[in-house]
Design an enzyme around this catalytic site. Structure first.
Site, PDB file in Angstrom:
ATOM      1  CB  SER A  40      -0.931  -0.621   2.955  1.00 36.20           C
ATOM      2  OG  SER A  40      -1.499  -1.565   3.826  1.00 36.20           O
ATOM      3  CG  ASP A 152      -2.149  -3.980   1.240  1.00 32.91           C
ATOM      4  OD1 ASP A 152      -1.579  -2.987   0.771  1.00 32.91           O
ATOM      5  OD2 ASP A 152      -1.836  -4.474   2.341  1.00 32.91           O
TER       6      ASP A 152
END
Length: 253
Positions: A40, A152
């Site tokens: 991320s 993510d």
């Protein structure tokens, strides 16, 4: 002890500025980052650093950054926000580069949304890999890649210590932005979605934290992970946590 390290950078959205405080202290103490693994926002910080942006420049970027710089609203079929603007922003900074060509080896983790499994990038389009790793589900539209929908990386591996270990470059130092803490009450849907994902990721059982040679946990509790305006305070939290962890480990000198 070797001053050459592999650095692991967790996800945490706007908390990513704390990584820059951690990295500043590591450099001050003479540590040399010879490998980076991130998920991320950690992948975003990591890729810019791996392709030559120094910590000072990254700190200036964090101070000036706003959400419209890196994303925009899209047709809300699989997400509210587009990742295409983020990809363009990355390419403007480091070019249309392949991960395999990074001066510092870098590993990026994303999640295959349909299989629920990690997708590990060590080569290929750097901007695409990072955008996929940053695509918080529900908030950002998934990134399509080779017939898969990617989101993510923090969902499956927010602190990729074992992947960093495979680089076999010195001790593994991990900066974890999602240690359990009480955070401010969310103020909007953006904040709610990020807080929910961060809570789920941060509370998930993981052995990765224990397997790092040095674990640094900046105090992100007072801040919202949707608020990019608190960069200086988060950098200060990163510096404080890094100095404390290095001292406790006996690595300060």
């Amino acid at each position: 002890m070797s001053r050459e390290i592999t650095l692991v950078l967790s996800g945490g959205a706007a908390y990513g500025s704390a990584h820059l405080g951690v990295m500043e202290v590591l450099e001050e103490k003479g540590f040399v980052v010879s490998g980076v693994a991130g998920a991320s926002v950690g992948s975003l910080v990591g890729i810019l650093y791996a392709f030559g942006e120094n910590v000072g420049a990254l700190q200036e970027t964090a101070r000036d950054l706003s959400w419209p710089d890196i994303t925009s609203l899209t047709r809300p079929d699989m997400g509210l926000l587009s990742t295409s603007k983020l990809m363009g922003w990355i390419r403007k900074r480091i070019g249309e580069v392949d991960l395999a060509d990074a001066p510092i080896p870098v590993t990026v983790v994303a999640t295959d949304l349909t299989r629920g499994t990690p997708v590990v990038f060590t080569r290929g389009d750097a901007a695409l890999a990072v955008a996929a790793s940053c695509a918080v589900p529900g908030l950002f539209k998934p990134v399509e890649h080779e017939g898969r929908l990617l989101v993510d990386g923090g969902l499956v591996n927010n602190l990729p210590v074992q992947l960093a270990r495979e680089m076999d470059v010195g001790p593994v130092v991990a900066s974890d932005l999602l240690a359990p803490a009480e955070h401010p009450v969310p103020e909007n849907i953006f904040d709610v979605l990020l807080r929910a994902v961060n809570l789920m990721v941060g509370m998930a059982p993981s052995s990765e934290r224990e397997e790092a040679d040095l674990l640094i946990t900046p105090d992100t509790g007072p801040y919202s992970s949707a608020d990019l305006s608190r960069a200086d305070e988060l950098m200060a939290a990163g510096r404080k946590a890094a100095r404390r962890a290095l001292k406790e480990k006996g690595w300060s000198e």
